[in-house]
Design an enzyme around this catalytic site. Sequence first.
Site, PDB file in Angstrom:
ATOM      1  N   ASN A  28       8.667   0.716   8.207  1.00 36.53           N
ATOM      2  CA  ASN A  28       8.420  -0.586   8.004  1.00 36.53           C
ATOM      3  C   ASN A  28       6.761  -0.790   7.754  1.00 36.53           C
ATOM      4  O   ASN A  28       6.231  -0.643   8.950  1.00 36.53           O
ATOM      5  CB  ASN A  28       8.963  -1.463   9.339  1.00 36.53           C
ATOM      6  CG  ASN A  28       8.476  -2.889   9.447  1.00 36.53           C
ATOM      7  OD1 ASN A  28       8.052  -3.630   8.545  1.00 36.53           O
ATOM      8  ND2 ASN A  28       8.671  -3.354  10.520  1.00 36.53           N
ATOM      9  N   TRP A  29       6.470  -1.035   6.758  1.00 39.38           N
ATOM     10  CA  TRP A  29       4.701  -1.077   6.541  1.00 39.38           C
ATOM     11  C   TRP A  29       4.164  -2.454   7.234  1.00 39.38           C
ATOM     12  O   TRP A  29       3.148  -2.528   7.299  1.00 39.38           O
ATOM     13  CB  TRP A  29       4.455  -1.027   5.125  1.00 39.38           C
ATOM     14  CG  TRP A  29       4.882   0.387   4.574  1.00 39.38           C
ATOM     15  CD1 TRP A  29       5.597   1.474   5.095  1.00 39.38           C
ATOM     16  CD2 TRP A  29       4.394   0.695   3.261  1.00 39.38           C
ATOM     17  NE1 TRP A  29       5.416   2.426   4.221  1.00 39.38           N
ATOM     18  CE2 TRP A  29       4.897   2.007   3.210  1.00 39.38           C
ATOM     19  CE3 TRP A  29       3.779   0.131   2.091  1.00 39.38           C
ATOM     20  CZ2 TRP A  29       4.595   2.822   1.819  1.00 39.38           C
ATOM     21  CZ3 TRP A  29       3.526   1.154   0.772  1.00 39.38           C
ATOM     22  CH2 TRP A  29       4.206   2.103   0.829  1.00 39.38           C
ATOM     23  N   LYS A  30       4.975  -3.596   7.652  1.00 40.99           N
ATOM     24  CA  LYS A  30       4.565  -4.845   8.029  1.00 40.99           C
ATOM     25  C   LYS A  30       3.532  -5.401   7.210  1.00 40.99           C
ATOM     26  O   LYS A  30       3.690  -5.052   5.881  1.00 40.99           O
ATOM     27  CB  LYS A  30       3.969  -4.556   9.502  1.00 40.99           C
ATOM     28  CG  LYS A  30       5.128  -3.901  10.285  1.00 40.99           C
ATOM     29  CD  LYS A  30       4.715  -3.871  11.829  1.00 40.99           C
ATOM     30  CE  LYS A  30       5.844  -3.093  12.538  1.00 40.99           C
ATOM     31  NZ  LYS A  30       5.552  -3.075  14.041  1.00 40.99           N
ATOM     32  N   HIS A  59      13.676  -8.396  12.919  1.00 44.72           N
ATOM     33  CA  HIS A  59      12.431  -7.515  13.747  1.00 44.72           C
ATOM     34  C   HIS A  59      11.968  -8.542  14.736  1.00 44.72           C
ATOM     35  O   HIS A  59      11.660  -9.648  14.672  1.00 44.72           O
ATOM     36  CB  HIS A  59      11.569  -7.462  12.835  1.00 44.72           C
ATOM     37  CG  HIS A  59      10.460  -6.223  13.389  1.00 44.72           C
ATOM     38  ND1 HIS A  59       9.357  -6.717  14.201  1.00 44.72           N
ATOM     39  CD2 HIS A  59      10.463  -4.556  13.082  1.00 44.72           C
ATOM     40  CE1 HIS A  59       8.731  -5.533  14.418  1.00 44.72           C
ATOM     41  NE2 HIS A  59       9.460  -4.420  13.843  1.00 44.72           N
ATOM     42  N   GLU A  78       9.056  -9.091  15.709  1.00 41.73           N
ATOM     43  CA  GLU A  78       7.853  -9.769  15.370  1.00 41.73           C
ATOM     44  C   GLU A  78       8.259 -11.112  14.588  1.00 41.73           C
ATOM     45  O   GLU A  78       7.335 -12.368  14.775  1.00 41.73           O
ATOM     46  CB  GLU A  78       6.916  -9.054  14.426  1.00 41.73           C
ATOM     47  CG  GLU A  78       6.259  -7.886  15.363  1.00 41.73           C
ATOM     48  CD  GLU A  78       5.956  -6.692  14.476  1.00 41.73           C
ATOM     49  OE1 GLU A  78       5.732  -6.659  13.216  1.00 41.73           O
ATOM     50  OE2 GLU A  78       5.621  -5.653  15.260  1.00 41.73           O
ATOM     51  N   GLU A 115      15.138  -1.822  18.983  1.00 42.43           N
ATOM     52  CA  GLU A 115      13.702  -1.452  19.157  1.00 42.43           C
ATOM     53  C   GLU A 115      13.309  -2.289  20.263  1.00 42.43           C
ATOM     54  O   GLU A 115      13.128  -3.537  20.389  1.00 42.43           O
ATOM     55  CB  GLU A 115      13.042  -2.037  18.114  1.00 42.43           C
ATOM     56  CG  GLU A 115      13.348  -1.587  16.552  1.00 42.43           C
ATOM     57  CD  GLU A 115      12.381  -1.700  15.670  1.00 42.43           C
ATOM     58  OE1 GLU A 115      11.534  -0.833  15.039  1.00 42.43           O
ATOM     59  OE2 GLU A 115      12.044  -2.962  15.284  1.00 42.43           O
ATOM     60  N   GLY A 175       4.293  -0.381  18.719  1.00 41.16           N
ATOM     61  CA  GLY A 175       3.219  -0.476  18.478  1.00 41.16           C
ATOM     62  C   GLY A 175       2.368  -0.450  19.718  1.00 41.16           C
ATOM     63  O   GLY A 175       0.980  -0.606  19.696  1.00 41.16           O
ATOM     64  N   SER A 229       7.212   3.273  18.467  1.00 36.85           N
ATOM     65  CA  SER A 229       6.223   4.334  18.570  1.00 36.85           C
ATOM     66  C   SER A 229       6.774   5.632  18.374  1.00 36.85           C
ATOM     67  O   SER A 229       6.408   6.756  19.094  1.00 36.85           O
ATOM     68  CB  SER A 229       5.695   4.264  20.012  1.00 36.85           C
ATOM     69  OG  SER A 229       4.958   3.042  20.154  1.00 36.85           O
ATOM     70  N   GLY A 259       7.137   2.247  12.325  1.00 34.47           N
ATOM     71  CA  GLY A 259       5.866   1.289  11.985  1.00 34.47           C
ATOM     72  C   GLY A 259       4.845   2.195  11.943  1.00 34.47           C
ATOM     73  O   GLY A 259       4.704   2.524  10.574  1.00 34.47           O
ATOM     74  N   GLY A 260       3.872   2.024  12.476  1.00 36.41           N
ATOM     75  CA  GLY A 260       2.636   2.588  12.438  1.00 36.41           C
ATOM     76  C   GLY A 260       2.609   3.987  11.900  1.00 36.41           C
ATOM     77  O   GLY A 260       1.894   4.206  10.806  1.00 36.41           O
TER      78      GLY A 260
HETATM   79  P1  PGA Z   1       5.772   1.277  15.735  1.00 36.82           P
HETATM   80  O1  PGA Z   1       6.942   0.097  15.132  1.00 36.82           O
HETATM   81  O2  PGA Z   1       6.643   2.476  15.254  1.00 36.82           O
HETATM   82  O3  PGA Z   1       4.458   1.007  15.124  1.00 36.82           O
HETATM   83  O4  PGA Z   1       5.936   0.991  17.206  1.00 36.82           O
HETATM   84  C1  PGA Z   1       8.067   0.043  14.752  1.00 36.82           C
HETATM   85  C2  PGA Z   1       8.724  -1.313  14.228  1.00 36.82           C
HETATM   86  O5  PGA Z   1       8.078  -2.370  14.728  1.00 36.82           O
HETATM   87  O6  PGA Z   1       9.790  -1.266  13.666  1.00 36.82           O
END
Ligand code: PGA
Length: 250
Positions: free
Chosen positions: A9-11, A95, A97, A167, A173, A213, A234-235
């Site tokens: 997930n590149w956000k 998600h 966010e 999640e 993050g 993470s 994510g990251g």
């Molecule tokens: P993260 O994000 O790996 O940076 O913790 C995961 C996500 O939000 O899908």
Amino acid sequence: MRKHIVAGNWKMNNDLAQTETLISELKHQIKTSNAEVMIAPTATNLWQAYQTLKDNTVIEVIAQNMHFAENGAYTGEISASMLKSIGVNTVILGHSERREYFNETDDILAKKVDAALANNMRVIFCFGELLEDRKAGNEETVVGNQIKNALFHLKAWDFKNIVLAYEPVWAIGTGETASPEQAQDMHAFIRKTIADQYGYEIANDVSILYGGSVKPGNAKEIFSKPDVDGGLIGGASLNAEDFFAIVNAF
Ligand code: PGA
């Protein structure tokens, strides 16, 4: 049999040039995989990403979000059929966010899930508890309600197009990961929640991803747990080598 999946997930990261660079690095690194591999670039770059990868049989391009309406006066939004029309067949919904910053409620998410399924899309449905929920020992209640409220109106056969992604919000993050045991315990609870409603045949076929993470250093241990079928990354998905290492953890 349920599938192993690693989805990046590149956000809201990577402009067009950066998207092309990262995709060409990924194409170079990931030639085969024991898991399904997906990347979710930002909406403006989905078409280009799809074009670049359309002859690639390993990496699928997926969307980070969509609206529930088919079309109409929803300024700034994108519909399922618009995604389908550029070759995108899978969408991440719910998600944390989106829930936190864009007020996506269980009711809205239920409608989005319906719209995606009506368009024959696959959904990666995300949910997870806040830190205060876990501290209060309420994580199973919160997660159970998120699943019931957005998914339990579905028919059993709809689950062939549903992937679940647990999640915990406190792990996204933050560098803090759920321990493999915490992930396994919650994933087993999630599978039981699905089984209680739809039976074990359906529940055992649903892939349940862990997100929060995940890094090259912890992926293997998390993915080794029996109810963890992959990861939403994510990251670490923004770096080709790290993402490759996580894909290779399978
Ligand atoms: P993260 O994000 O790996 O940076 O913790 C995961 C996500 O939000 O899908």
